[in-house]
Design an enzyme around this catalytic site. Structure first.
Site, PDB file in Angstrom:
ATOM      1  CG  ASN A 116      -3.660  -2.048  -3.161  1.00  0.00           C
ATOM      2  OD1 ASN A 116      -3.880  -0.844  -3.067  1.00  0.00           O
ATOM      3  ND2 ASN A 116      -2.438  -2.528  -3.440  1.00  0.00           N
ATOM      4  CB  SER A 144      -8.661   6.318  -8.315  1.00  0.00           C
ATOM      5  OG  SER A 144      -8.111   7.564  -8.711  1.00  0.00           O
ATOM      6  CE1 TYR A 176      -5.533   3.822 -11.797  1.00  0.00           C
ATOM      7  CE2 TYR A 176      -6.401   6.053 -11.800  1.00  0.00           C
ATOM      8  CZ  TYR A 176      -5.822   4.999 -11.130  1.00  0.00           C
ATOM      9  OH  TYR A 176      -5.540   5.110  -9.783  1.00  0.00           O
ATOM     10  CB  ALA A 220     -13.441   3.590 -17.806  1.00  0.00           C
ATOM     11  CE  LYS A 259      -7.720   2.323  -9.678  1.00  0.00           C
ATOM     12  NZ  LYS A 259      -7.461   1.293  -8.671  1.00  0.00           N
ATOM     13  CB  ILE A 274      -1.303   8.132  -2.257  1.00  0.00           C
ATOM     14  CG1 ILE A 274      -2.812   8.345  -2.019  1.00  0.00           C
ATOM     15  CG2 ILE A 274      -0.629   7.442  -1.076  1.00  0.00           C
ATOM     16  CD1 ILE A 274      -3.176   9.226  -0.830  1.00  0.00           C
TER      17      ILE A 274
HETATM   18  P1  NAP Z   1       1.930   0.885  -6.738  1.00  0.00           P
HETATM   19  O1  NAP Z   1       2.889   1.451  -5.753  1.00  0.00           O
HETATM   20  O2  NAP Z   1       2.269   0.873  -8.180  1.00  0.00           O
HETATM   21  O3  NAP Z   1       1.490  -0.598  -6.267  1.00  0.00           O
HETATM   22  C1  NAP Z   1       0.620  -1.397  -7.001  1.00  0.00           C
HETATM   23  C2  NAP Z   1       1.085  -2.828  -6.928  1.00  0.00           C
HETATM   24  O4  NAP Z   1       0.208  -3.665  -7.716  1.00  0.00           O
HETATM   25  C3  NAP Z   1       2.487  -3.002  -7.531  1.00  0.00           C
HETATM   26  O5  NAP Z   1       3.229  -3.905  -6.777  1.00  0.00           O
HETATM   27  C4  NAP Z   1       2.161  -3.552  -8.899  1.00  0.00           C
HETATM   28  O6  NAP Z   1       3.238  -4.214  -9.536  1.00  0.00           O
HETATM   29  C5  NAP Z   1       1.034  -4.483  -8.536  1.00  0.00           C
HETATM   30  N1  NAP Z   1       0.372  -5.031  -9.715  1.00  0.00           N
HETATM   31  C6  NAP Z   1       0.329  -4.522 -10.975  1.00  0.00           C
HETATM   32  N2  NAP Z   1      -0.311  -5.378 -11.784  1.00  0.00           N
HETATM   33  C7  NAP Z   1      -0.676  -6.445 -11.031  1.00  0.00           C
HETATM   34  C8  NAP Z   1      -1.366  -7.650 -11.297  1.00  0.00           C
HETATM   35  N3  NAP Z   1      -1.790  -7.956 -12.546  1.00  0.00           N
HETATM   36  N4  NAP Z   1      -1.594  -8.518 -10.297  1.00  0.00           N
HETATM   37  C9  NAP Z   1      -1.148  -8.240  -9.046  1.00  0.00           C
HETATM   38  N5  NAP Z   1      -0.476  -7.119  -8.725  1.00  0.00           N
HETATM   39  C10 NAP Z   1      -0.256  -6.231  -9.719  1.00  0.00           C
HETATM   40  O7  NAP Z   1       0.571   1.672  -6.632  1.00  0.00           O
HETATM   41  P2  NAP Z   1      -0.184   2.362  -5.409  1.00  0.00           P
HETATM   42  O8  NAP Z   1      -0.118   3.808  -5.642  1.00  0.00           O
HETATM   43  O9  NAP Z   1       0.213   1.777  -4.126  1.00  0.00           O
HETATM   44  O10 NAP Z   1      -1.647   1.915  -5.813  1.00  0.00           O
HETATM   45  C11 NAP Z   1      -2.425   0.966  -5.109  1.00  0.00           C
HETATM   46  C12 NAP Z   1      -3.849   1.142  -5.588  1.00  0.00           C
HETATM   47  O11 NAP Z   1      -4.267   2.468  -5.271  1.00  0.00           O
HETATM   48  C13 NAP Z   1      -3.999   0.997  -7.095  1.00  0.00           C
HETATM   49  O12 NAP Z   1      -5.213   0.350  -7.397  1.00  0.00           O
HETATM   50  C14 NAP Z   1      -4.024   2.431  -7.566  1.00  0.00           C
HETATM   51  O13 NAP Z   1      -4.663   2.600  -8.797  1.00  0.00           O
HETATM   52  C15 NAP Z   1      -4.752   3.090  -6.424  1.00  0.00           C
HETATM   53  N6  NAP Z   1      -4.560   4.545  -6.360  1.00  0.00           N
HETATM   54  C16 NAP Z   1      -3.324   5.088  -6.145  1.00  0.00           C
HETATM   55  C17 NAP Z   1      -3.186   6.473  -6.072  1.00  0.00           C
HETATM   56  C18 NAP Z   1      -1.869   7.166  -5.836  1.00  0.00           C
HETATM   57  O14 NAP Z   1      -1.811   8.407  -5.857  1.00  0.00           O
HETATM   58  N7  NAP Z   1      -0.793   6.465  -5.596  1.00  0.00           N
HETATM   59  C19 NAP Z   1      -4.314   7.291  -6.245  1.00  0.00           C
HETATM   60  C20 NAP Z   1      -5.544   6.704  -6.456  1.00  0.00           C
HETATM   61  C21 NAP Z   1      -5.659   5.323  -6.509  1.00  0.00           C
HETATM   62  P3  NAP Z   1       4.086  -3.380 -10.673  1.00  0.00           P
HETATM   63  O15 NAP Z   1       4.820  -2.302  -9.925  1.00  0.00           O
HETATM   64  O16 NAP Z   1       4.973  -4.400 -11.278  1.00  0.00           O
HETATM   65  O17 NAP Z   1       3.065  -2.834 -11.626  1.00  0.00           O
END
Ligand code: NAP
Length: 252
Positions: free
Chosen positions: A87, A139, A153, A155, A157, A186
């Site tokens: 994730n 995503s 990002y 690319a 995803k 989200i």
């Molecule tokens: P989030 O709240 O930012 O959570 C992501 C977590 O991953 C954070 O704790 C982050 O830490 C951690 N992280 C970053 N770099 C890391 C690494 N090298 N190793 C381990 N953990 C790491 O994001 P989220 O929205 O829940 O996203 C979760 C996933 O869903 C991601 O892959 C994101 O791209 C995807 N996504 C999210 C959305 C949306 O609308 N929210 C939409 C599409 C896809 P830091 O905070 O320190 O970076």
């Protein structure tokens, strides 16, 4: 009864956190991993307060040795990993003229190769046990949605979709399923970031253009991940499910 295990990357906040809590409610032993230590410990505390079983391990998914070590620890303690949820991800805003190789590589190293590292580490024991589920978080930007100033990002995803299909084909004969979710908008720290994403006001303004008329919550994605991991999805592999409230099929 043998305990079921799940390991989730980036599980200290957001979608990963909601996923950890959802699996704990189903009785899984949850390995909460993240680079965020305080938040990761808080998730474990919450799960244990609710009577669940969770462990926090600090894990940076760019570190292959560390990923291997966490997976091996679970295998030693519990006999194997039942479910991997890859994730962890970052979504930094970088206009093309500022897109250095280093910025491109960092995002791809975390968002795409991080998923690969988790799958690679878990696959051998899953193959021996003839069971296991690997779920990666893509995503809408990886499927259909163009997101300017985030081409690295997008690319990465999109790459996750290929990773899922390839792994599903390779690991399917050994009883391992590989699937993905592709979240839309989200409400998490990532989408609420003014610097790197939409920020609160713009995010809220999107709600009316989504067929289901609201921004998604982390639990909306977590429940689909739980479904994909469950026996209810026993004949599903190689697929990535959009979890976007209909955002990408809207007309006008
Ligand atoms: P989030 O709240 O930012 O959570 C992501 C977590 O991953 C954070 O704790 C982050 O830490 C951690 N992280 C970053 N770099 C890391 C690494 N090298 N190793 C381990 N953990 C790491 O994001 P989220 O929205 O829940 O996203 C979760 C996933 O869903 C991601 O892959 C994101 O791209 C995807 N996504 C999210 C959305 C949306 O609308 N929210 C939409 C599409 C896809 P830091 O905070 O320190 O970076």
């Amino acid at each position: 009864m043998e305990e079921r295990t799940v390991v989730i990357s980036g599980a200290g906040i957001g979608i990963g956190r909601a996923t950890a809590i959802a699996f704990a409610k189903q009785g899984y032993v949850v390995y909460v991993t993240d680079i965020l230590e305080r938040e990761g410990h808080e998730v474990v505390q919450q799960i244990e307060t609710q009577g669940g079983h969770a462990v926090f391990r600090k894990l940076d998914v760019t570190d292959s040795t560390a990923v291997d070590a966490v997976i091996q620890e679970i295998e030693k303690e519990f006999g194997g990993v039942d479910v991997v949820v890859a994730n962890a991800g970052i979504a930094h805003r970088v206009p093309l003229e500022q897109m250095t190789d280093a910025k491109w590589d960092l995002t791809n190293d975390i968002d795409l190769k991080g998923c690969f590292r988790m799958a690679r580490a878990a696959a051998p024991r899953m193959r021996q046990r003839k069971k296991g589920v690997i779920i990666a978080v893509s995503s809408i930007s990886g499927i259909t949605y163009g997101w300017g100033e985030h081409v690295h990002y997008s690319a990465a995803k999109a790459g996750i979709l290929g990773l899922i299909r390839g792994l599903a084909a390779e690991l399917g004969p050994d009883g391992i399923r590989v699937s993905g979710v592709a979240p839309g908008f989200i409400r998490t720290a990532q989408s609420l970031s003014e610097e790197h994403s939409m920020g609160q006001a713009k995010l809220d303004a999107q709600a009316s253009s989504i067929p289901l008329q609201r921004i998604g919550e982390p639990e909306d994605v977590a429940d689909v991940i739980l479904f994909l991991a469950s026996d209810a999805a026993r004949y599903v592999t190689g697929q990535t499910i959009l979890v976007d409230g209909g955002l990408t099929i809207r007309q006008g």
